[in-house]
Design a protein around this motif. Sequence first.
Motif, PDB file in Angstrom:
ATOM      1  N   ILE B 251       0.838  -1.204   0.000  1.00 50.61           N
ATOM      2  CA  ILE B 251       0.000   0.000   0.000  1.00 50.61           C
ATOM      3  C   ILE B 251       0.869   1.249   0.000  1.00 50.61           C
ATOM      4  O   ILE B 251       0.699   2.154  -0.816  1.00 50.61           O
ATOM      5  CB  ILE B 251      -0.918   0.030   1.245  1.00 50.61           C
ATOM      6  N   PHE B 252       1.848   1.254   0.895  1.00 47.74           N
ATOM      7  CA  PHE B 252       2.735   2.403   1.058  1.00 47.74           C
ATOM      8  C   PHE B 252       3.442   2.726  -0.262  1.00 47.74           C
ATOM      9  O   PHE B 252       3.510   3.870  -0.688  1.00 47.74           O
ATOM     10  CB  PHE B 252       3.760   2.069   2.149  1.00 47.74           C
ATOM     11  N   ASN B 253       3.947   1.671  -0.928  1.00 46.02           N
ATOM     12  CA  ASN B 253       4.711   1.901  -2.158  1.00 46.02           C
ATOM     13  C   ASN B 253       3.838   2.300  -3.328  1.00 46.02           C
ATOM     14  O   ASN B 253       4.232   3.125  -4.136  1.00 46.02           O
ATOM     15  CB  ASN B 253       5.532   0.660  -2.495  1.00 46.02           C
ATOM     16  N   VAL B 254       2.632   1.707  -3.393  1.00 45.07           N
ATOM     17  CA  VAL B 254       1.709   2.092  -4.460  1.00 45.07           C
ATOM     18  C   VAL B 254       1.357   3.565  -4.296  1.00 45.07           C
ATOM     19  O   VAL B 254       1.369   4.341  -5.251  1.00 45.07           O
ATOM     20  CB  VAL B 254       0.431   1.226  -4.422  1.00 45.07           C
ATOM     21  N   ALA B 257       4.295   5.707  -5.265  1.00 38.97           N
ATOM     22  CA  ALA B 257       4.465   5.725  -6.716  1.00 38.97           C
ATOM     23  C   ALA B 257       3.461   6.687  -7.330  1.00 38.97           C
ATOM     24  O   ALA B 257       3.781   7.449  -8.240  1.00 38.97           O
ATOM     25  CB  ALA B 257       4.277   4.323  -7.272  1.00 38.97           C
ATOM     26  N   LYS B 258       2.211   6.660  -6.817  1.00 39.63           N
ATOM     27  CA  LYS B 258       1.171   7.553  -7.331  1.00 39.63           C
ATOM     28  C   LYS B 258       1.547   9.006  -7.091  1.00 39.63           C
ATOM     29  O   LYS B 258       1.401   9.849  -7.975  1.00 39.63           O
ATOM     30  CB  LYS B 258      -0.167   7.250  -6.656  1.00 39.63           C
ATOM     31  N   GLN B 259       2.045   9.279  -5.878  1.00 36.45           N
ATOM     32  CA  GLN B 259       2.431  10.654  -5.548  1.00 36.45           C
ATOM     33  C   GLN B 259       3.563  11.125  -6.453  1.00 36.45           C
ATOM     34  O   GLN B 259       3.569  12.254  -6.917  1.00 36.45           O
ATOM     35  CB  GLN B 259       2.864  10.747  -4.082  1.00 36.45           C
ATOM     36  N   ASN B 260       4.505  10.217  -6.724  1.00 43.24           N
ATOM     37  CA  ASN B 260       5.623  10.572  -7.594  1.00 43.24           C
ATOM     38  C   ASN B 260       5.133  10.858  -9.007  1.00 43.24           C
ATOM     39  O   ASN B 260       5.651  11.731  -9.687  1.00 43.24           O
ATOM     40  CB  ASN B 260       6.653   9.448  -7.620  1.00 43.24           C
ATOM     41  N   ASP B 261       4.119  10.101  -9.421  1.00 45.92           N
ATOM     42  CA  ASP B 261       3.553  10.318 -10.753  1.00 45.92           C
ATOM     43  C   ASP B 261       2.954  11.706 -10.872  1.00 45.92           C
ATOM     44  O   ASP B 261       3.089  12.371 -11.896  1.00 45.92           O
ATOM     45  CB  ASP B 261       2.473   9.265 -11.053  1.00 45.92           C
ATOM     46  N   LYS B 262       2.269  12.120  -9.793  1.00 45.92           N
ATOM     47  CA  LYS B 262       1.610  13.432  -9.801  1.00 45.92           C
ATOM     48  C   LYS B 262       2.631  14.548  -9.996  1.00 45.92           C
ATOM     49  O   LYS B 262       2.367  15.510 -10.696  1.00 45.92           O
ATOM     50  CB  LYS B 262       0.851  13.653  -8.498  1.00 45.92           C
TER      51      LYS B 262
END
Lengths: 256, 263
Positions: B251-254, B257-262
């Motif tokens: 969960i933490f990594n997903v 990853a999403k935050q990094n995408d933003k």
Amino acid sequence: MNRIMEFFGRRKVWAFPYVAVMAVFVVIPLLLLGWYSFVDEEGFTLKYFEKFFGSTDSLNTFIYSIGIAMITTVVCILVGYPAAYFMADKQFSTPKVMALLFILPMWINLLLRTLATVALFDFLHLPLDEGALVFGMVYDFLPFMIYPIYNTLQKMDHSLVEAAKDLGAKPFRVFWDVVLPLSMPGVYSGILMVFMPTISTFAISELLTMNNVKLFGSIIQENINVGLINYGSALSLILLIIIGLTSFLGGEDDSK
Amino acid sequence: MKKIFANIYLWALLLILYAPVLIIFVFSFTEGKVLGNWTGFSFGLYSNFFKGEAGPLLTSAIVNTVVIALVSAAISTVLGSLAAIGIYNMRSSTRRAINFVNSVPIINPDIITGISIFLLYVFCGISRGMGTIICAHVAFCTPYVVLSVMPRLMKMNPNLYEAAIDLGATPFVALRKVLFPELKPGILSGFILAVTLSIDDFAVTLFNKGSGGIETLSTFIYADARRGGLTPELRPLFSIIFLTILVLLVIFNVRNAKQNDKK
């Protein structure tokens, strides 16, 4: 009242409780360790160090522990370096997932991990001897070796590798003369992170060998346990000196 | 060819690393007393574990572990966060000295930390128990909190706090409204780190728990293993802990990853 407010308004003051806690629970205890090694009910004495250096048994255990810790560290480098190398190379794998998979076991209690290793050896009907001890310690500490090496390899400037290739170096030479020297800081911190816990471990060796193999840490713990506080302190001090030397030498190499 | 070799190497290594974990997981679904003895599929151990039939000792060890971890992490987080702010505002010579002391518990092997604090209790004649364990845990967790808050402080604009004070905020208000929101991620990760370190700790607890019968999960397992053989109910506990961590990390990594995408 205003003066008190002013005093607490200075941000330096906010560190005072921490400084007090560190003084009482870190600095004073270490001083006490030195105190108990040299002073007992009868005053200043060197007899606890004489006892250690005079008995071949404890000296042997000490050297044996250093040996086991060195073997563990070397095996960790030999196994961990290729793993870190493959992980950092994007053409080979998905590094993030791999890195995660390698550190995941670190979140499990060390003793449970060790007992799981014992279970594996029982399951495969392998003997619980020195082999098991080294396997278990490598299993427990391998991620500490892989991670720093992986980090330095990932941050490495890849244009240097390209340059070496362009200048006609064969793959092995590229690795030996460019990649390996650049990754040495990672290897050094890996060595520190594996060697230091393995030399001081006690529970792991007891559980892995059913108490057949004694390491230096176990001896310290047993002496403290039966109330031989002075001797235990002296042994701890010796361990502390070894650790200090290792991290000092490691730090030296790091700065090069 | 190289690629195949690299992948085989990595996956084989992972298989070996995870083999012990897998064995415990598989054998948590059978009731055999001895690990490796398959007596048919059953949830027996899980239900025993949740009904507390593994004995009151295991239950109290789990409760103790959680209480010690939360209390000592909370104290360490408050101490360490305030300390980071304080140290940041000190002269560089004092700062260097404190940073050195701060690194001592991090570099020291846990057996040395454990024994030296034990000596303090012996020297002062303090009887050991829950309180002494918590104090010892605070001592080795706080430095990690300082280290995780410090980088946030370095990145922050140092004038924000001064501005708040100049605009009439009391130091306490400025701490709560200006410093805390900026430092929150560092404080949070410091807290999580402290909880993990405390739960994982074995050596420091062992030397400082005294003989009053207080056990944490680590010391319980140690005592259990030395008596010869793991309580079977530890297998389901181990499996549950492992799966929880796995899920949390995913969960933490997903999310990361999403935050990094933003960005």
